[in-house]
Write an enzyme that holds these catalytic residues in place. Structure first.
Site, short mmCIF file in Angstrom:
data_model
loop_
_atom_site.label_atom_id
_atom_site.label_comp_id
_atom_site.label_asym_id
_atom_site.label_seq_id
_atom_site.Cartn_x
_atom_site.Cartn_y
_atom_site.Cartn_z
CD GLN A 103 -1.97 7.23 -2.90
OE1 GLN A 103 -1.17 7.60 -2.03
NE2 GLN A 103 -3.10 6.62 -2.60
CB CYS A 149 3.77 9.48 3.56
SG CYS A 149 2.49 10.21 2.55
NE ARG A 172 -1.51 0.27 10.25
CZ ARG A 172 -2.66 0.48 10.88
NH1 ARG A 172 -2.66 1.08 12.05
NH2 ARG A 172 -3.81 0.08 10.34
CB SER A 227 -0.86 -0.04 1.28
OG SER A 227 -2.02 0.72 1.15
N PRO A 228 0.44 2.32 -0.66
CG PRO A 228 -0.95 3.96 -1.54
CD PRO A 228 -0.80 2.48 -1.40
CE1 TYR A 254 -3.67 14.22 3.14
CE2 TYR A 254 -4.05 11.94 2.52
CZ TYR A 254 -3.48 12.87 3.37
OH TYR A 254 -2.73 12.47 4.44
NE ARG A 261 -5.57 3.46 -0.85
CZ ARG A 261 -4.79 2.97 0.12
NH1 ARG A 261 -4.25 3.76 1.01
NH2 ARG A 261 -4.53 1.67 0.19
#
Ligand SMILES: Cc1cc2nc3c(=O)[nH]c(=O)nc-3n(C[C@H](O)[C@H](O)[C@H](O)COP(=O)(O)O)c2cc1C
Length: 356
Positions: free
Chosen positions: A100, A26, A324, A23-24, A182, A230
C-alpha cells in the site's frame, strides 16, 4: 458446495489461491523507512498461515508522508532490498505480496499508538505536514501547509518513483491509499479541501489528485499486475465525502484500468459517527461492485470463516481483508479452511498438525 472463500481469483496475470487478504497494518517499527526482521516475521507468518494476498502496511512515498517516524517507506533505493527479501519469502509460500503506497498529509508526524499517537513537534522529531488546505485535523494541532502546484507535483512524482521501487522489490499487487483521512482522501472530501483552484470545489476537482496519482503509478506499474485503490466510502459526517461519490469515483477508476476498490470508511474528521458492527462496511463494497462492475474488497469487523464465506458466496465482494483478526490468529487461512472443510495445502513443515 465447495468454499467460495477458498476459490482462486485471477486478476490480470496474478492468481490468488484464495480470497483471504491480510489488510495493510502499520507496525510503527521501521527506522528511516527501512523494513527489518519484524516485518519479515510479521508478514511471513501470515503467508505461512495461508492467506492468499498480504498487503504490506501504508508505505510512505516521502519522509514527510509518514504517519509516524516508524512507518515503512520507499523514497530511496536502499529501502528496496529488505522488502525484496520479504516478498521472495511470501512468494515461496504461494502467497502474493502487495504494497500500500501512502502519503499521510495533515495526519503525518504523529507518535506510534503505544507512545500516545499524538502529534510530534519539532523537538520530538516531528515535521511540518502538508494538506490541501491549511486546516488541522484537531484545532489544537499545528496547522498543515497548503500544497501549492509545485508541492502537488512533488507528491505525484513521489508516488511514481515509489511505484518504480515497488516493482523492483517484487511486489505483485499495488494499492494506492486514498482512505482514512490521509492526503488523497483530504483532497476528496469537502470537509478538508477548501481550495479554490482546479484541485478544490467540484467533485471533478476534488478527485483530480487521486486520478493524477493513479496515472503516475500506472506509468511505472506493469499493465499485467493488479492495481487497487483503498477508499473511505463515506466520511460518516454531514457534508462530507459520501457513498454516491464513491460509486462515481469507482466508475472512473474502473475506466482507467484500476482492478479493485478496497472499501473502507471514515478517518477524515474527529466528529465522525460510525455505526460499528460486524460487516458494517460491506454494503459499500457491495453497492460499488453492483453499480460499477469493478472488483471490491470488503473489510472491517470481519472475524469469522462463515461470515467471510457469505460475503464472497453472495457476490458482495471479491476479496475479504482481515486486520485485527489476523493479529489474533496469523494462521487464519489454515483455520478457516478447516472450518469450511476446504482442502488446502499446508506448509509441509506444519503438516503433522493438520486435522484430516
Ligand atoms: C494495527 C493496525 C494498523 C493499521 N494500519 C493500516 C494501514 O497501514 N493502512 C490502512 O489502510 N489501514 C490500516 N489499518 C486498518 C485496517 O487495515 C482495517 O481496515 C481495519 O482495522 C478494519 O479491519 P478489522 O476489523 O479486520 O481490524 C490498520 C489497523 C490496525 C489494527
Amino acid at each position: 458446495m465447495s468454499s467460495q472463500l477458498f476459490s482462486p481469483l485471477q486478476i490480470k496475470s496474478i492468481t490468488l489461491k484464495n480470497r483471504i487478504t491480510i489488510s495493510p497494518m502499520c507496525q510503527y517499527s521501521a527506522q528511516d523507512g527501512f523494513a527489518n526482521d519484524w516485518h519479515l516475521v510479521h508478514l511471513g507468518s501470515r503467508a505461512t498461515g495461508g492467506a492468499g494476498l498480504i498487503i504490506q502496511e501504508a508505505t510512505a512515498v516521502s519522509p514527510e508522508g509518514r504517519i509516524s517516524p516508524g512507518d515503512l517507506g520507499l523514497w530511496k533505493d536502499e529501502q528496496i532490498e529488505k522488502m525484496q527479501q520479504i516478498n521472495q519469502f511470501i512468494i515461496s509460500q504461494k502467497s502474493v505480496p502487495g504494497i500500500q503506497l501512502a502519503h499521510a498529509g495533515r495526519k503525518a508526524s504523529a507518535a506510534a499508538p503505544w507512545e500516545g499517537g499524538r502529534k510530534l513537534d519539532d523537538s520530538q522529531g516531528g515535521w511540518n505536514t502538508v494538506a490541501p488546505s491549511a486546516v488541522a485535523y484537531h484545532d489544537n494541532e499545528k496547522t498543515p501547509i497548503a500544497l501549492d502546484k509545485t508541492g502537488i507535483e512533488k507528491v505525484i512524482s513521489d508516488f511514481k518513483s515509489s511505484t518504480k521501487r515497488a516493482v523492483q522489490a517484487g511486489f505483485q499487487v499495488l494499492e494506492i491509499h486514498a482512505a482514512h483521512g490521509y492526503l488523497l482522501h483530504q483532497f476528496l472530501s469537502p470537509l478538508s479541501n477548501f481550495r479554490t483552484d482546479t484541485y478544490g470545489g467540484s467533485f471533478e476537482n476534488r478527485i483530480r489528485l487521486t486520478l493524477e496519482v493513479v496515472d503516475a503509478v500506472q506509468s511505472e506499474w506493469p499493465e499485467n499486475l493488479p492495481l487497487f485503490v483503498r477508499i473511505s466510502a463515506t466520511d460518516w459526517a454531514e457534508g462530507g465525502w459520501n457513498a454516491e461519490e464513491s460509486v462515481q469515483l469507482s466508475k472512473i477508476l474502473k475506466e482507467k484500468g484500476v482492478d479493485l476498490i478496497d472499501v473502507s470508511s471514515g478517518g477524515l474528521v474527529s466528529h465522525q459517527q460510525i455505526p460499528l458492527g460486524p460487516n458494517y462496511q460491506v454494503p459499500f463494497a457491495e453497492s460499488i461492485k453492483r453499480e460499477t462492475g469493478i472488483g471490491t474488497g470488503a473489510v472491517g469487523l470481519i472475524t469469522e470463516a462463515t461470515q467471510a464465506e457469505e460475503i464472497i458466496a453472495s457476490g458482495k465482494a471479491d476479496l475479504v481483508l482481515f486486520a485485527r483478526e489476523s493479529l489474533r490468529n496469523p494462521n487464519l487461512g489454515l483455520k478457516f479452511a478447516e472450518e469450511l472443510q476446504a482442502d488446502i495445502q499446508w506448509p509441509k513443515q506444519y503438516e503433522r498438525a493438520k486435522i484430516k
